[in-house]
Design a protein around this motif. Sequence first.
Motif, PDB file in Angstrom:
ATOM      1  N   ILE A  18       1.743   0.576 -10.269  1.00 35.48           N
ATOM      2  CA  ILE A  18       2.325   1.736  -9.604  1.00 35.48           C
ATOM      3  C   ILE A  18       3.778   1.796  -9.815  1.00 35.48           C
ATOM      4  O   ILE A  18       4.607   0.739  -9.582  1.00 35.48           O
ATOM      5  N   GLY A  19       4.549   2.684 -10.469  1.00 37.43           N
ATOM      6  CA  GLY A  19       5.915   2.687 -10.760  1.00 37.43           C
ATOM      7  C   GLY A  19       6.674   3.964 -10.664  1.00 37.43           C
ATOM      8  O   GLY A  19       5.879   5.084 -10.630  1.00 37.43           O
ATOM      9  N   VAL A  20       7.882   4.073 -11.037  1.00 40.46           N
ATOM     10  CA  VAL A  20       8.638   5.395 -10.816  1.00 40.46           C
ATOM     11  C   VAL A  20       9.277   5.314 -11.988  1.00 40.46           C
ATOM     12  O   VAL A  20       9.870   4.345 -12.707  1.00 40.46           O
ATOM     13  N   THR A  21       9.635   6.553 -12.626  1.00 41.13           N
ATOM     14  CA  THR A  21      10.523   7.021 -13.891  1.00 41.13           C
ATOM     15  C   THR A  21      10.997   8.192 -13.764  1.00 41.13           C
ATOM     16  O   THR A  21      10.331   9.209 -13.120  1.00 41.13           O
ATOM     17  N   LYS A  22      12.125   8.287 -14.522  1.00 44.31           N
ATOM     18  CA  LYS A  22      12.464   9.623 -14.933  1.00 44.31           C
ATOM     19  C   LYS A  22      12.337  10.222 -16.319  1.00 44.31           C
ATOM     20  O   LYS A  22      12.237  11.424 -16.785  1.00 44.31           O
ATOM     21  N   ARG A  57       3.615  -1.054  -0.306  1.00 45.43           N
ATOM     22  CA  ARG A  57       3.396  -1.603   0.997  1.00 45.43           C
ATOM     23  C   ARG A  57       1.917  -1.458   1.512  1.00 45.43           C
ATOM     24  O   ARG A  57       1.339  -2.248   2.249  1.00 45.43           O
ATOM     25  N   ARG A  58       1.482  -0.167   1.205  1.00 50.17           N
ATOM     26  CA  ARG A  58       0.005   0.112   1.560  1.00 50.17           C
ATOM     27  C   ARG A  58      -0.894  -0.987   0.967  1.00 50.17           C
ATOM     28  O   ARG A  58      -1.939  -1.081   1.462  1.00 50.17           O
ATOM     29  N   PHE A  59      -0.665  -1.041  -0.291  1.00 52.52           N
ATOM     30  CA  PHE A  59      -1.696  -1.929  -1.071  1.00 52.52           C
ATOM     31  C   PHE A  59      -1.141  -3.342  -1.387  1.00 52.52           C
ATOM     32  O   PHE A  59      -1.475  -3.859  -2.233  1.00 52.52           O
ATOM     33  N   ARG A  60      -0.249  -3.853  -0.475  1.00 55.31           N
ATOM     34  CA  ARG A  60       0.459  -5.251  -0.657  1.00 55.31           C
ATOM     35  C   ARG A  60      -0.608  -6.234  -0.506  1.00 55.31           C
ATOM     36  O   ARG A  60      -0.522  -7.320  -1.320  1.00 55.31           O
ATOM     37  N   ALA A  61      -1.704  -6.074   0.122  1.00 59.76           N
ATOM     38  CA  ALA A  61      -2.878  -7.180   0.064  1.00 59.76           C
ATOM     39  C   ALA A  61      -3.701  -7.225  -1.309  1.00 59.76           C
ATOM     40  O   ALA A  61      -4.065  -8.369  -1.588  1.00 59.76           O
ATOM     41  N   PHE A  70      -1.943  -4.096  -9.192  1.00 62.61           N
ATOM     42  CA  PHE A  70      -2.674  -4.133  -8.088  1.00 62.61           C
ATOM     43  C   PHE A  70      -4.184  -4.150  -8.366  1.00 62.61           C
ATOM     44  O   PHE A  70      -4.497  -3.534  -9.421  1.00 62.61           O
ATOM     45  N   ALA A  71      -4.882  -5.009  -7.666  1.00 61.60           N
ATOM     46  CA  ALA A  71      -6.328  -4.805  -7.825  1.00 61.60           C
ATOM     47  C   ALA A  71      -7.008  -3.778  -7.032  1.00 61.60           C
ATOM     48  O   ALA A  71      -7.414  -4.038  -5.973  1.00 61.60           O
ATOM     49  N   LEU A  72      -7.048  -2.484  -7.448  1.00 59.53           N
ATOM     50  CA  LEU A  72      -7.372  -1.348  -6.483  1.00 59.53           C
ATOM     51  C   LEU A  72      -8.801  -1.122  -6.894  1.00 59.53           C
ATOM     52  O   LEU A  72      -9.238  -1.105  -8.181  1.00 59.53           O
ATOM     53  N   ASP A  73      -9.431  -0.700  -5.893  1.00 57.77           N
ATOM     54  CA  ASP A  73     -10.978  -0.169  -6.016  1.00 57.77           C
ATOM     55  C   ASP A  73     -11.083   1.246  -5.804  1.00 57.77           C
ATOM     56  O   ASP A  73     -10.134   1.844  -5.752  1.00 57.77           O
ATOM     57  N   ALA A  74     -12.269   1.738  -5.996  1.00 56.97           N
ATOM     58  CA  ALA A  74     -12.303   3.165  -5.894  1.00 56.97           C
ATOM     59  C   ALA A  74     -11.906   3.718  -4.620  1.00 56.97           C
ATOM     60  O   ALA A  74     -11.261   4.856  -4.796  1.00 56.97           O
ATOM     61  N   GLY A  75     -12.115   3.420  -3.450  1.00 57.58           N
ATOM     62  CA  GLY A  75     -11.526   3.794  -2.546  1.00 57.58           C
ATOM     63  C   GLY A  75      -9.916   3.952  -2.373  1.00 57.58           C
ATOM     64  O   GLY A  75      -9.146   4.709  -1.665  1.00 57.58           O
ATOM     65  N   ASN A  76      -9.151   2.788  -2.740  1.00 54.84           N
ATOM     66  CA  ASN A  76      -7.701   2.889  -2.974  1.00 54.84           C
ATOM     67  C   ASN A  76      -7.197   3.960  -3.682  1.00 54.84           C
ATOM     68  O   ASN A  76      -6.400   4.489  -3.610  1.00 54.84           O
TER      69      ASN A  76
END
Length: 213
Positions: A18-22, A57-61, A70-76
Amino acid sequence: MRGIVFVVRSNTNGLHKIGVTKDWLRSSKQLQVGQQTTQIHTVWVNNALQIERYLQRRFRAKRMPQSDWFALDAGNLDFLRAVLLKARSDHQPPPLALPPQRSRPAPPPPPSAPQPAWSSRPAPPPPPAARRIKAPTPAAEPRRPKRPGYSVGVAPLVMLIWVMAGLLIGWLGMLGASQALVMAGIVMLSPFGLAAALLIGALLRQQRKQRLG
């Protein structure tokens, strides 16, 4: 800060960044999108840094140590997509407000022309419309009742009776051995006898026409 919040997935281990760019074109080359990674979301928002921090912060775990992956699943991923869609809808500029239009006052009605003295008199009623007189339709003539006729012509019927009578007389003459009856049957069946039968039939037909006429 206005910018693009992006989410990419690694093709090797399935982790998400997850990142930010212009400048997404430059960032996609650095992340090797299409080769080492796959683009998941790119959303242009007004407060890109705040959204990035909120999601991290939401996915810090689920965050890998000392990295932005981040190791995100389908719900995340569903939650992340909903947040980005909400931020993108907030980024849509409001519709341009049209300046209020000034309503022009209606022009005053033109002054009425003075009416002559005779105009106060009531107009004469229109003449009554002439009624169309319909010509009487001629009464239909009563049809004459048809008289019952014969289904078979008179001449063929007379011919049939004549032939049968000739055969019967000849047969009776043969049974009774009467030469006179046999000759009478032959004469009736001869051309002369048949012509006589036709003549009788024509006479009967003429009488029938006279009666019906």
